[in-house]
Design a protein around this motif. Structure first.
Motif, PDB file in Angstrom:
ATOM      1  N   GLN A 261     -13.312 -49.478 -48.095  1.00 12.65           N
ATOM      2  CA  GLN A 261     -12.557 -50.700 -47.828  1.00 12.65           C
ATOM      3  C   GLN A 261     -11.089 -50.362 -47.622  1.00 12.65           C
ATOM      4  O   GLN A 261     -10.470 -49.687 -48.444  1.00 12.65           O
ATOM      5  N   SER A 262     -10.537 -50.827 -46.513  1.00 13.06           N
ATOM      6  CA  SER A 262      -9.121 -50.610 -46.233  1.00 13.06           C
ATOM      7  C   SER A 262      -8.270 -51.550 -47.072  1.00 13.06           C
ATOM      8  O   SER A 262      -8.669 -52.683 -47.367  1.00 13.06           O
ATOM      9  N   ASN A 263      -7.096 -51.058 -47.474  1.00 13.41           N
ATOM     10  CA  ASN A 263      -6.113 -51.925 -48.110  1.00 13.41           C
ATOM     11  C   ASN A 263      -4.764 -51.682 -47.448  1.00 13.41           C
ATOM     12  O   ASN A 263      -4.657 -50.904 -46.503  1.00 13.41           O
ATOM     13  N   ASN A 264      -3.736 -52.337 -47.922  1.00 10.43           N
ATOM     14  CA  ASN A 264      -2.428 -52.230 -47.274  1.00 10.43           C
ATOM     15  C   ASN A 264      -1.863 -50.817 -47.312  1.00 10.43           C
ATOM     16  O   ASN A 264      -1.085 -50.423 -46.437  1.00 10.43           O
TER      17      ASN A 264
ATOM     18  N   ASP B  41      -9.896 -47.808 -50.328  1.00  6.15           N
ATOM     19  CA  ASP B  41     -10.634 -47.867 -51.586  1.00  6.15           C
ATOM     20  C   ASP B  41     -12.054 -47.404 -51.284  1.00  6.15           C
ATOM     21  O   ASP B  41     -12.705 -47.926 -50.370  1.00  6.15           O
TER      22      ASP B  41
ATOM     23  N   ASN C  44      -9.125 -44.528 -55.051  1.00  4.81           N
ATOM     24  CA  ASN C  44      -8.374 -44.989 -53.881  1.00  4.81           C
ATOM     25  C   ASN C  44      -7.435 -43.897 -53.404  1.00  4.81           C
ATOM     26  O   ASN C  44      -7.036 -43.020 -54.164  1.00  4.81           O
TER      27      ASN C  44
END
Length: 205
Positions: A16-19, A23, A62
């Motif tokens: 999962q991409s985050n800013n 992750d 992450n």
């Protein structure tokens, strides 16, 4: 700190991409996580990774932008297999060599030669790092402690024993794959010491 002796492989469960990065969760055999606590370090394909959450068979890590730029983790896909090793303690036998989990560069696997039951692998060598590779010295490829056999102009070779092939991601590695490389930390310190001493001699002269 690690030794480069892979304990087992796991599989990428979620991405999962985050800013700030990615992750990722990794699925493993439950026995591997029995002694793992939140905040512990695990080498994931040679990358020192902090466990931020876990359940019986999955742990979560992450990665920030800097790690994505310097390693192969940015190209990871669901179900990809990864090499795993828990960080060492005072009681851990040092069977490989000292590995920090701080990847120096990424390089291409340019050839895989079968010499049954062994494999001879050739990895590209950028001239920027040539001084850090020593014949019969240690090097870490995707978290695996290996010995450099030969050094050529633009590549070096390592030999894989059957156990390493069967118990790590090298079972499925192919020509053209990218690998995380960490050069021997002792060699890096010695080279830095040499440069500083050489510069001091020039200044004194």
């Amino acid at each position: 700190m690690f030794t480069g002796l892979i304990e087992l492989t796991g599989n990428i469960n979620t991405i999962q991409s985050n800013n700030n990065g990615l992750d990722i969760s990794i699925k493993v055999d439950a026995s591997f996580l029995e002694t793992v606590n939140i905040g512990d370090s695990i080498s994931v394909n040679g990358i020192c990774s902090t466990v931020i959450s876990k359940n019986n068979t999955i742990f979560f890590v992450n990665y920030l932008e800097e790690t994505l730029k310097k390693t192969t983790i940015s190209d990871i896909k669901l179900n990809h297999q990864v090499n795993l090793e828990k960080s060492i303690s005072i009681q851990t036998p040092i069977g490989g060599h000292f590995v920090t989990g701080h990847v120096d560069t990424v390089a291409k696997l340019i050839n895989v030669e079968k010499d049954d039951p062994w494999r001879i692998i050739s990895i590209e060598l950028n001239k920027e790092f040539r001084h850090l590779v020593v014949e019969k010295g240690s090097i870490t490829l995707d978290g695996i402690s290996l010995t450099v056999v030969n050094i050529e102009q633009d590549y070096f070779t390592c030999h894989l024993i059957p156990h390493t092939i069967e118990k790590t991601t090298f079972l499925n590695r192919r020509k053209g794959d990218l690998l995380n490389i960490e050069f021997d930390i002792l060699g890096k310190y010695l080279y830095r010491f040499y440069k500083l001493e050489n510069q001091r001699s020039l200044n004194d002269g």
